[in-house]
Write an enzyme that holds these catalytic residues in place. Structure first.
Site, PDB file in Angstrom:
ATOM      1  N   LYS A   1     -10.927  -0.177  -1.636  1.00  0.00           N
ATOM      2  CA  LYS A   1     -10.925  -1.100  -0.802  1.00  0.00           C
ATOM      3  C   LYS A   1     -11.910  -0.663   0.339  1.00  0.00           C
ATOM      4  O   LYS A   1     -12.428   0.519   0.511  1.00  0.00           O
ATOM      5  CB  LYS A   1      -9.440  -0.562   0.093  1.00  0.00           C
TER       6      LYS A   1
ATOM      7  N   ASP B   1      -1.593  -0.807   6.235  1.00  0.00           N
ATOM      8  CA  ASP B   1      -1.607   0.003   7.601  1.00  0.00           C
ATOM      9  C   ASP B   1      -3.172   0.206   8.214  1.00  0.00           C
ATOM     10  O   ASP B   1      -3.329   0.379   9.387  1.00  0.00           O
ATOM     11  CB  ASP B   1      -0.988   1.460   7.451  1.00  0.00           C
TER      12      ASP B   1
ATOM     13  N   ASP C   1       0.710  -1.291   0.021  1.00  0.00           N
ATOM     14  CA  ASP C   1       0.112   0.020   0.085  1.00  0.00           C
ATOM     15  C   ASP C   1       0.826   1.193   0.019  1.00  0.00           C
ATOM     16  O   ASP C   1       2.177   1.034   0.148  1.00  0.00           O
ATOM     17  CB  ASP C   1      -1.041  -0.043   1.220  1.00  0.00           C
ATOM     18  N   MET C   2       0.477   2.210  -0.049  1.00  0.00           N
ATOM     19  CA  MET C   2       1.187   3.561  -0.254  1.00  0.00           C
ATOM     20  C   MET C   2       1.169   4.525   1.046  1.00  0.00           C
ATOM     21  O   MET C   2       1.878   4.718   1.762  1.00  0.00           O
ATOM     22  CB  MET C   2       0.983   4.419  -1.598  1.00  0.00           C
ATOM     23  N   ASP C   3       0.084   5.177   1.082  1.00  0.00           N
ATOM     24  CA  ASP C   3      -0.362   6.027   2.107  1.00  0.00           C
ATOM     25  C   ASP C   3      -0.280   5.441   3.555  1.00  0.00           C
ATOM     26  O   ASP C   3      -1.131   4.374   3.881  1.00  0.00           O
ATOM     27  CB  ASP C   3      -1.815   6.770   1.884  1.00  0.00           C
TER      28      ASP C   3
END
Length: 225
Positions: A143, A168, A9-11
């Site tokens: 998501k 996260d 994931d990124m953020d």
């Protein structure tokens, strides 16, 4: 080594952008008369920007700017903050580089749009790190629906059951698990005691925990049976 793919994931995983999203959302929504506070913004963590806007419009409908315009305003502000203030999460760049050295197929699967993905990767110096970049903006559902992870695995050419997702948020974890993947979660400090994270395969305080020996043990323990 079993042929396993890693999907990040990124953020909140690669970049410490959740506070930046929070600041942008509070400012934009407050300007519209929506009484959003920083603590309230956690309710939409992991959603696409259009879904965040729809969520708050349903609770506090405003007049004037339509939802698409509001989403664009938020993204613009987040992009500016990322470009000037964005910082990597502890151990994030090193974890990605480790996966590269181990020659694992490597992808990014995010709720953020591709325009922001490119800003983040440039800020972190990871422009060429991933084999596949995928955004839920191209999916019908974001998501916690598994679509973005299923599409990412397909583009990698790796079966979902042979993928380890790094997340996260609860929504992100649910997306990966529903796709049939194993999941490592690195929750924000204030979210760590959430019992829903028990569904993850591993819960870490930081990506700094990950080194080659640890990752090799994880791969064997999850997939050698």
């Amino acid at each position: 080594m079993v042929d396993i793919a890693a999907i990040f994931d990124m953020d909140g995983v690669l970049i410490d952008s959740e506070p930046l999203w929070c600041r942008a959302e509070v400012e934009v929504f407050n300007h519209l008369g929506v009484p959003l506070t920083e603590s309230m913004s956690s309710q939409t963590m992991g959603l696409r920007t259009d879904e965040v806007v729809s969520y708050w419009y349903a609770k506090f409908p405003w007049t004037g700017a339509n939802q698409s315009v509001v989403a664009d305003r938020i993204l613009s502000q987040v992009g500016e903050l990322v470009a000037t203030e964005g910082k990597p999460m502890p151990g994030a760049v090193e974890a990605v580089q480790l996966c590269r050295r181990m020659q694992l197929p490597l992808a990014l699967a995010t709720s953020s749009p591709m325009s922001l993905v490119h800003l983040v990767l440039k800020r972190l110096g990871l422009q060429d790190a991933f084999d596949v970049l995928n955004s839920a903006e191209t999916e019908e559902f974001g998501k916690p629906h598994p679509a973005v992870y299923l599409t990412t695995a397909h583009r990698l050419g790796v079966h979902p059951s042979k993928c380890i997702a790094v997340e996260d948020s609860i929504r992100g974890m649910m997306s990966a698990k529903t796709a049939g993947m194993r999941c490592i979660v690195v929750p924000a400090a204030e979210e760590r005691e959430n019992p829903q994270f028990a569904a993850a395969d591993f819960v870490l305080d930081s990506l700094e925990t990950i080194n080659q020996a640890w990752l090799e043990r994880v791969i064997y323990s999850l997939y050698s049976a």
